[in-house]
Design an enzyme around this catalytic site. Sequence first.
Site, PDB file in Angstrom:
ATOM      1  N   ASP A 124      -8.248  -2.471 -11.965  1.00  0.00           N
ATOM      2  CA  ASP A 124      -9.664  -2.714 -11.654  1.00  0.00           C
ATOM      3  C   ASP A 124     -10.410  -1.417 -11.386  1.00  0.00           C
ATOM      4  O   ASP A 124     -11.525  -1.435 -10.881  1.00  0.00           O
ATOM      5  CB  ASP A 124      -9.798  -3.663 -10.453  1.00  0.00           C
ATOM      6  CG  ASP A 124      -9.126  -3.123  -9.198  1.00  0.00           C
ATOM      7  OD1 ASP A 124      -8.387  -2.124  -9.287  1.00  0.00           O
ATOM      8  OD2 ASP A 124      -9.350  -3.710  -8.122  1.00  0.00           O
ATOM      9  N   LYS A 175      -5.588   1.025   4.084  1.00  0.00           N
ATOM     10  CA  LYS A 175      -6.654   0.318   4.814  1.00  0.00           C
ATOM     11  C   LYS A 175      -6.602   0.517   6.333  1.00  0.00           C
ATOM     12  O   LYS A 175      -6.403  -0.419   7.099  1.00  0.00           O
ATOM     13  CB  LYS A 175      -6.634  -1.165   4.440  1.00  0.00           C
ATOM     14  CG  LYS A 175      -6.737  -1.344   2.915  1.00  0.00           C
ATOM     15  CD  LYS A 175      -7.134  -2.717   2.471  1.00  0.00           C
ATOM     16  CE  LYS A 175      -7.401  -2.754   0.982  1.00  0.00           C
ATOM     17  NZ  LYS A 175      -6.241  -2.660   0.103  1.00  0.00           N
ATOM     18  N   ASP A 234     -13.740   1.374  -7.970  1.00  0.00           N
ATOM     19  CA  ASP A 234     -12.873   0.198  -7.956  1.00  0.00           C
ATOM     20  C   ASP A 234     -13.818  -0.993  -8.044  1.00  0.00           C
ATOM     21  O   ASP A 234     -14.579  -1.259  -7.110  1.00  0.00           O
ATOM     22  CB  ASP A 234     -12.063   0.176  -6.656  1.00  0.00           C
ATOM     23  CG  ASP A 234     -11.276  -1.109  -6.468  1.00  0.00           C
ATOM     24  OD1 ASP A 234     -11.626  -2.140  -7.067  1.00  0.00           O
ATOM     25  OD2 ASP A 234     -10.299  -1.087  -5.696  1.00  0.00           O
TER      26      ASP A 234
HETATM   27  N1  GDD Z   1       1.282  -7.591 -11.255  1.00  0.00           N
HETATM   28  C1  GDD Z   1       0.747  -7.599 -10.039  1.00  0.00           C
HETATM   29  N2  GDD Z   1       1.395  -8.269  -9.033  1.00  0.00           N
HETATM   30  N3  GDD Z   1      -0.428  -6.977  -9.842  1.00  0.00           N
HETATM   31  C2  GDD Z   1      -0.950  -6.990  -8.602  1.00  0.00           C
HETATM   32  C3  GDD Z   1      -0.342  -7.650  -7.513  1.00  0.00           C
HETATM   33  C4  GDD Z   1       0.923  -8.316  -7.753  1.00  0.00           C
HETATM   34  O1  GDD Z   1       1.544  -8.930  -6.869  1.00  0.00           O
HETATM   35  N4  GDD Z   1      -1.128  -7.473  -6.419  1.00  0.00           N
HETATM   36  C5  GDD Z   1      -2.189  -6.738  -6.826  1.00  0.00           C
HETATM   37  N5  GDD Z   1      -2.101  -6.448  -8.142  1.00  0.00           N
HETATM   38  C6  GDD Z   1      -3.020  -5.635  -8.968  1.00  0.00           C
HETATM   39  C7  GDD Z   1      -4.472  -6.057  -8.912  1.00  0.00           C
HETATM   40  O2  GDD Z   1      -4.770  -6.946  -9.977  1.00  0.00           O
HETATM   41  C8  GDD Z   1      -5.205  -4.726  -9.061  1.00  0.00           C
HETATM   42  O3  GDD Z   1      -5.421  -4.367 -10.427  1.00  0.00           O
HETATM   43  C9  GDD Z   1      -4.254  -3.706  -8.460  1.00  0.00           C
HETATM   44  O4  GDD Z   1      -2.960  -4.341  -8.412  1.00  0.00           O
HETATM   45  C10 GDD Z   1      -4.657  -3.262  -7.052  1.00  0.00           C
HETATM   46  O5  GDD Z   1      -4.862  -4.410  -6.238  1.00  0.00           O
HETATM   47  P1  GDD Z   1      -6.221  -4.613  -5.434  1.00  0.00           P
HETATM   48  O6  GDD Z   1      -6.131  -5.934  -4.769  1.00  0.00           O
HETATM   49  O7  GDD Z   1      -7.397  -4.319  -6.283  1.00  0.00           O
HETATM   50  O8  GDD Z   1      -6.036  -3.486  -4.304  1.00  0.00           O
HETATM   51  P2  GDD Z   1      -7.177  -2.745  -3.474  1.00  0.00           P
HETATM   52  O9  GDD Z   1      -8.342  -2.429  -4.307  1.00  0.00           O
HETATM   53  O10 GDD Z   1      -7.417  -3.504  -2.216  1.00  0.00           O
HETATM   54  O11 GDD Z   1      -6.407  -1.376  -3.045  1.00  0.00           O
HETATM   55  C11 GDD Z   1      -5.702  -0.633  -4.014  1.00  0.00           C
HETATM   56  O12 GDD Z   1      -6.598   0.139  -4.809  1.00  0.00           O
HETATM   57  C12 GDD Z   1      -7.321   1.174  -4.095  1.00  0.00           C
HETATM   58  C13 GDD Z   1      -8.127   1.963  -5.092  1.00  0.00           C
HETATM   59  O13 GDD Z   1      -8.929   1.157  -5.827  1.00  0.00           O
HETATM   60  C14 GDD Z   1      -4.681   0.275  -3.306  1.00  0.00           C
HETATM   61  O14 GDD Z   1      -3.865   0.856  -4.295  1.00  0.00           O
HETATM   62  C15 GDD Z   1      -5.383   1.357  -2.479  1.00  0.00           C
HETATM   63  O15 GDD Z   1      -4.428   2.258  -1.931  1.00  0.00           O
HETATM   64  C16 GDD Z   1      -6.348   2.135  -3.371  1.00  0.00           C
HETATM   65  O16 GDD Z   1      -7.070   3.101  -2.595  1.00  0.00           O
HETATM   66 MG    MG Z   2      -8.989  -2.938  -6.219  1.00  0.00          MG
END
Ligand code: GDD
Ligand code: MG
Length: 349
Positions: A124, A175, A234
């Site tokens: 994303d 977070k 993001d």
């Molecule tokens: N296959 C799979 N399985 N994908 C997953 C799973 C899972 O269980 N959980 C989450 N994802 C995918 C989501 O679809 C997304 O593309 C990505 O992993 C990150 O998950 P998000 O839910 O978007 O995380 P976030 O935005 O809260 O935080 C993450 O991204 C930040 C930067 O955008 C973390 O990596 C943070 O450390 C980072 O700063």
């Molecule tokens: Mg994200």
Amino acid sequence: MQAIVLVGGFGTRLHPLTRNVPKQMLPVVDRPMIEHVVAHLAAHGVTRVVLSLGFRPEAFSDAYPDGICAGIPVHYAVEPEPLDTAGAVRFAALAAGIRPGNESASSAGSADDVSDTFLVLNGDVLTDLNVTAMVAGHRAAGAEATLALTEVDDPSRYGVVPTDAEGRVLGFVEKPDAGSEPSRWINAGTYVLEPSILERIPAGRRVSIEREVFPAMAAEGSLHAVQSDAYWIDAGTPEAYIRAQLDLVDGTRGDLPAAHPSSTVDPSADVQRSIVMAGATVGPGAHLLNSIVMDAATVGAGAMVAHSIVGPGAHVGEGASLTDLTVIGESESVGAGIELIGARVPGDS
Ligand code: GDD
Ligand code: MG
């Protein structure tokens, strides 16, 4: 080089748009989010993408039935249950033939040496990060894992990553509470990894790369990072999903047309900083500001849509008012004259 793109999350922050559609299949101006991500990888020499899937995997395989996305082959690694980010990396890497240590897939003489450095991306994230330079830096440092970092104003929503002057990661805090962040540099969701990282991920359970694997590596001093000031967003919240698209039409990141040629915008409508997608209709005297009107949606005469999203095929009645990150789900209807402020329609029940 191979890239694993994590696209298996539930996208709850974008409900109701993501009730049935993974967020990476939502359109970003002119094509699904995943195509922007894969095109960027292809431009940096990635030749094969493994989509790490969980929620609604068929949305991807239906969209790319010949296994080609943005011009390069995509493979699907579908988790039997959500394994969280590190579990997903392990599952997808093994499915892609990446092996830790010396169990190289090429040791049996295969010409296809896939046991090599690989990329992992949060699916994303839309960015102009120089992946080529990042990989070169990773190799020059002899690192096991290198993360890209970006600087943000609100680090508490992300993984916060303090480093020393050489780029060694001093800690990884996913977070943190607002106000307690040790840095404004955050995990940008692009990793260059050596196959040995797979040995750090226990099998058979959910494992978070952000809460388990990276903090352990940071404590060991074996995690590297590079700071980047390239465009980065993001797109996983309504606010960011709107901004990522406006940035692609207002010159910030691109100059794509804001209104699709097959849309109909009445000449008396007032459209400012907004995207009108294919087949959508904006009626006479309607006002759009900082908003997204998705495919085949209709905005009635005199309606106001500000900082909001009208989902595919949804209808906003005459004189209705949608403000403050209101999100209308696919094919939903908002009655004439209704006022919605920061609403989700339908809401989560
Ligand atoms: N296959 C799979 N399985 N994908 C997953 C799973 C899972 O269980 N959980 C989450 N994802 C995918 C989501 O679809 C997304 O593309 C990505 O992993 C990150 O998950 P998000 O839910 O978007 O995380 P976030 O935005 O809260 O935080 C993450 O991204 C930040 C930067 O955008 C973390 O990596 C943070 O450390 C980072 O700063
Ligand atoms: Mg994200």
